[in-house]
Motif scaffolding. Structure first.
Motif, mmCIF file in Angstrom:
data_model
loop_
_atom_site.group_PDB
_atom_site.id
_atom_site.type_symbol
_atom_site.label_atom_id
_atom_site.label_comp_id
_atom_site.label_asym_id
_atom_site.label_seq_id
_atom_site.Cartn_x
_atom_site.Cartn_y
_atom_site.Cartn_z
ATOM 1 N N PRO A 162 9.363 -7.385 -12.489
ATOM 2 C CA PRO A 162 9.716 -6.101 -11.634
ATOM 3 C C PRO A 162 9.704 -6.487 -10.245
ATOM 4 O O PRO A 162 9.119 -7.520 -9.773
ATOM 5 C CB PRO A 162 8.699 -4.917 -11.956
ATOM 6 N N VAL A 163 10.408 -5.956 -9.179
ATOM 7 C CA VAL A 163 10.395 -6.175 -7.975
ATOM 8 C C VAL A 163 9.478 -5.664 -7.137
ATOM 9 O O VAL A 163 9.347 -4.376 -7.095
ATOM 10 C CB VAL A 163 11.854 -5.678 -7.303
ATOM 11 N N PRO A 164 8.349 -6.447 -6.640
ATOM 12 C CA PRO A 164 7.051 -5.780 -5.921
ATOM 13 C C PRO A 164 7.662 -5.452 -4.591
ATOM 14 O O PRO A 164 8.706 -5.808 -3.946
ATOM 15 C CB PRO A 164 6.315 -6.927 -5.930
ATOM 16 N N SER A 165 6.839 -4.560 -3.905
ATOM 17 C CA SER A 165 7.102 -3.994 -2.532
ATOM 18 C C SER A 165 6.290 -4.922 -1.751
ATOM 19 O O SER A 165 6.618 -4.976 -0.592
ATOM 20 C CB SER A 165 6.692 -2.465 -2.425
ATOM 21 N N GLY A 166 5.492 -5.785 -2.222
ATOM 22 C CA GLY A 166 5.012 -6.551 -1.224
ATOM 23 C C GLY A 166 4.275 -7.677 -2.124
ATOM 24 O O GLY A 166 3.826 -7.627 -3.263
ATOM 25 N N VAL A 167 4.176 -9.111 -1.303
ATOM 26 C CA VAL A 167 3.460 -10.291 -2.313
ATOM 27 C C VAL A 167 2.513 -10.626 -1.189
ATOM 28 O O VAL A 167 2.787 -10.748 -0.070
ATOM 29 C CB VAL A 167 4.470 -11.218 -2.770
ATOM 30 N N GLY A 168 1.117 -11.023 -1.602
ATOM 31 C CA GLY A 168 0.192 -11.690 -0.624
ATOM 32 C C GLY A 168 -0.096 -13.146 -1.456
ATOM 33 O O GLY A 168 -0.481 -13.110 -2.500
ATOM 34 N N TYR A 185 -11.951 -0.511 -0.546
ATOM 35 C CA TYR A 185 -10.604 -0.706 -0.477
ATOM 36 C C TYR A 185 -9.871 -1.074 -1.660
ATOM 37 O O TYR A 185 -8.615 -0.823 -1.871
ATOM 38 C CB TYR A 185 -10.635 -1.933 0.327
ATOM 39 N N LEU A 186 -10.661 -1.726 -2.644
ATOM 40 C CA LEU A 186 -9.923 -1.646 -4.279
ATOM 41 C C LEU A 186 -9.615 -0.517 -4.641
ATOM 42 O O LEU A 186 -8.494 -0.085 -5.115
ATOM 43 C CB LEU A 186 -11.074 -2.417 -4.911
ATOM 44 N N GLU A 187 -10.426 0.686 -4.538
ATOM 45 C CA GLU A 187 -10.381 1.848 -4.899
ATOM 46 C C GLU A 187 -9.052 2.539 -3.973
ATOM 47 O O GLU A 187 -8.318 2.901 -4.766
ATOM 48 C CB GLU A 187 -11.540 2.808 -4.827
ATOM 49 N N LEU A 188 -8.903 2.343 -2.818
ATOM 50 C CA LEU A 188 -7.831 2.944 -2.146
ATOM 51 C C LEU A 188 -6.542 2.221 -2.303
ATOM 52 O O LEU A 188 -5.414 2.657 -2.657
ATOM 53 C CB LEU A 188 -7.973 2.492 -0.690
ATOM 54 N N ARG A 189 -6.539 0.801 -2.697
ATOM 55 C CA ARG A 189 -5.451 -0.039 -3.093
ATOM 56 C C ARG A 189 -4.769 0.495 -4.370
ATOM 57 O O ARG A 189 -3.876 0.804 -4.797
ATOM 58 C CB ARG A 189 -5.595 -1.305 -3.248
ATOM 59 N N GLN A 190 -5.828 0.965 -5.201
ATOM 60 C CA GLN A 190 -5.600 1.257 -6.907
ATOM 61 C C GLN A 190 -5.111 2.631 -6.792
ATOM 62 O O GLN A 190 -4.459 3.100 -7.850
ATOM 63 C CB GLN A 190 -6.778 0.832 -7.588
ATOM 64 N N LYS A 191 -5.488 3.413 -5.901
ATOM 65 C CA LYS A 191 -5.035 4.838 -5.766
ATOM 66 C C LYS A 191 -3.533 4.937 -5.541
ATOM 67 O O LYS A 191 -2.915 5.688 -6.061
ATOM 68 C CB LYS A 191 -5.863 5.597 -4.818
ATOM 69 N N TYR A 192 -3.096 4.092 -4.494
ATOM 70 C CA TYR A 192 -1.666 4.237 -4.150
ATOM 71 C C TYR A 192 -0.617 3.170 -4.693
ATOM 72 O O TYR A 192 0.444 3.098 -4.452
ATOM 73 C CB TYR A 192 -1.464 4.034 -2.617
ATOM 74 N N ILE A 230 2.326 -6.364 -5.124
ATOM 75 C CA ILE A 230 1.850 -4.980 -4.996
ATOM 76 C C ILE A 230 3.226 -4.027 -5.326
ATOM 77 O O ILE A 230 4.119 -4.418 -4.713
ATOM 78 C CB ILE A 230 1.359 -4.649 -3.517
ATOM 79 N N TYR A 231 3.031 -2.703 -6.194
ATOM 80 C CA TYR A 231 4.015 -2.088 -6.423
ATOM 81 C C TYR A 231 3.494 -0.914 -5.888
ATOM 82 O O TYR A 231 2.776 -0.032 -6.331
ATOM 83 C CB TYR A 231 4.144 -2.149 -7.702
ATOM 84 N N SER A 232 3.832 -0.558 -4.679
ATOM 85 C CA SER A 232 3.230 0.517 -3.785
ATOM 86 C C SER A 232 3.845 1.906 -4.057
ATOM 87 O O SER A 232 5.224 1.934 -4.036
ATOM 88 C CB SER A 232 3.136 0.329 -2.256
ATOM 89 N N ARG A 233 3.296 2.941 -4.367
ATOM 90 C CA ARG A 233 3.951 4.373 -4.473
ATOM 91 C C ARG A 233 3.832 5.106 -3.246
ATOM 92 O O ARG A 233 4.580 6.035 -2.929
ATOM 93 C CB ARG A 233 3.049 5.122 -5.658
ATOM 94 N N ASP A 234 2.752 4.565 -2.247
ATOM 95 C CA ASP A 234 2.670 5.332 -1.174
ATOM 96 C C ASP A 234 2.256 4.482 0.113
ATOM 97 O O ASP A 234 1.184 3.909 -0.323
ATOM 98 C CB ASP A 234 1.879 6.491 -1.184
ATOM 99 N N ASN A 235 2.628 4.140 1.089
ATOM 100 C CA ASN A 235 2.122 3.127 2.100
ATOM 101 C C ASN A 235 1.144 3.441 2.961
ATOM 102 O O ASN A 235 0.664 2.845 3.805
ATOM 103 C CB ASN A 235 3.386 2.308 2.652
ATOM 104 N N SER A 236 0.734 4.783 2.934
ATOM 105 C CA SER A 236 -0.344 5.096 3.838
ATOM 106 C C SER A 236 -1.435 4.422 3.758
ATOM 107 O O SER A 236 -2.270 4.549 4.957
ATOM 108 C CB SER A 236 -0.338 6.827 3.753
ATOM 109 N N TRP A 237 -1.929 3.873 2.937
ATOM 110 C CA TRP A 237 -3.117 3.179 2.798
ATOM 111 C C TRP A 237 -3.101 1.817 3.574
ATOM 112 O O TRP A 237 -4.189 1.294 3.725
ATOM 113 C CB TRP A 237 -3.625 3.008 1.163
ATOM 114 N N ILE A 238 -1.938 1.174 3.487
ATOM 115 C CA ILE A 238 -1.910 -0.169 4.114
ATOM 116 C C ILE A 238 -2.554 -0.442 5.499
ATOM 117 O O ILE A 238 -3.294 -1.549 5.643
ATOM 118 C CB ILE A 238 -0.298 -0.704 4.013
ATOM 119 N N ALA A 239 -2.424 0.187 6.338
ATOM 120 C CA ALA A 239 -3.076 0.218 7.691
ATOM 121 C C ALA A 239 -4.380 0.066 7.701
ATOM 122 O O ALA A 239 -4.996 -1.186 8.123
ATOM 123 C CB ALA A 239 -2.762 1.269 8.825
ATOM 124 N N GLU A 240 -4.947 0.806 6.923
ATOM 125 C CA GLU A 240 -6.437 0.802 6.797
ATOM 126 C C GLU A 240 -6.968 -0.290 5.887
ATOM 127 O O GLU A 240 -7.968 -0.979 6.435
ATOM 128 C CB GLU A 240 -7.131 2.025 6.209
#
Length: 97
Positions: A51-57, A79-86, A9-19
């Motif tokens: 590239p260094v990801p911000s997270g790995v699952g 949730y796919l759309e949410l993840r892909q948005k951010y 995961i290469y997150s631009r904004d972490n606001s989506w992660i909790a939901e």
């Protein structure tokens, strides 16, 4: 045969992660899958030019078909759309034990 999925995961904004984290594990479980590991904190590339990801699952499913069914399910779509948005993601699938 058991199949595995690795998501970088290469997150631009972490606001989506909790939901996402509150809802997606139940959807994964409905498809026979489970989280094997989700990174916390800084990810480091030990070798290579990734590239260094911000997270790995890492995830385990009963088959590749189950992974596809999860990723393509109507229940997962918001949730796919949410993840892909951010974030941008790289997802690998492979067979294993």
């Amino acid at each position: 045969m058991t199949a595995h999925m690795v998501s970088m995961i290469y997150s631009r904004d972490n606001s989506w992660i909790a939901e996402y984290s509150a809802n997606v594990p139940a959807i994964i479980a409905k498809h026979g899958g489970s989280y094997t590991f989700v990174s916390r904190g800084k990810v480091e590339v030990a070798e290579g030019d990734l590239p260094v990801p911000s997270g790995v699952g890492t995830f385990t499913f009963p088959s590749r078909q189950a992974i596809h069914a999860f990723l393509e399910s109507e229940e997962y779509r918001p949730y796919l759309e949410l993840r892909q948005k951010y974030s941008t993601n790289q997802i690998l699938m492979f067979d294993g034990r």
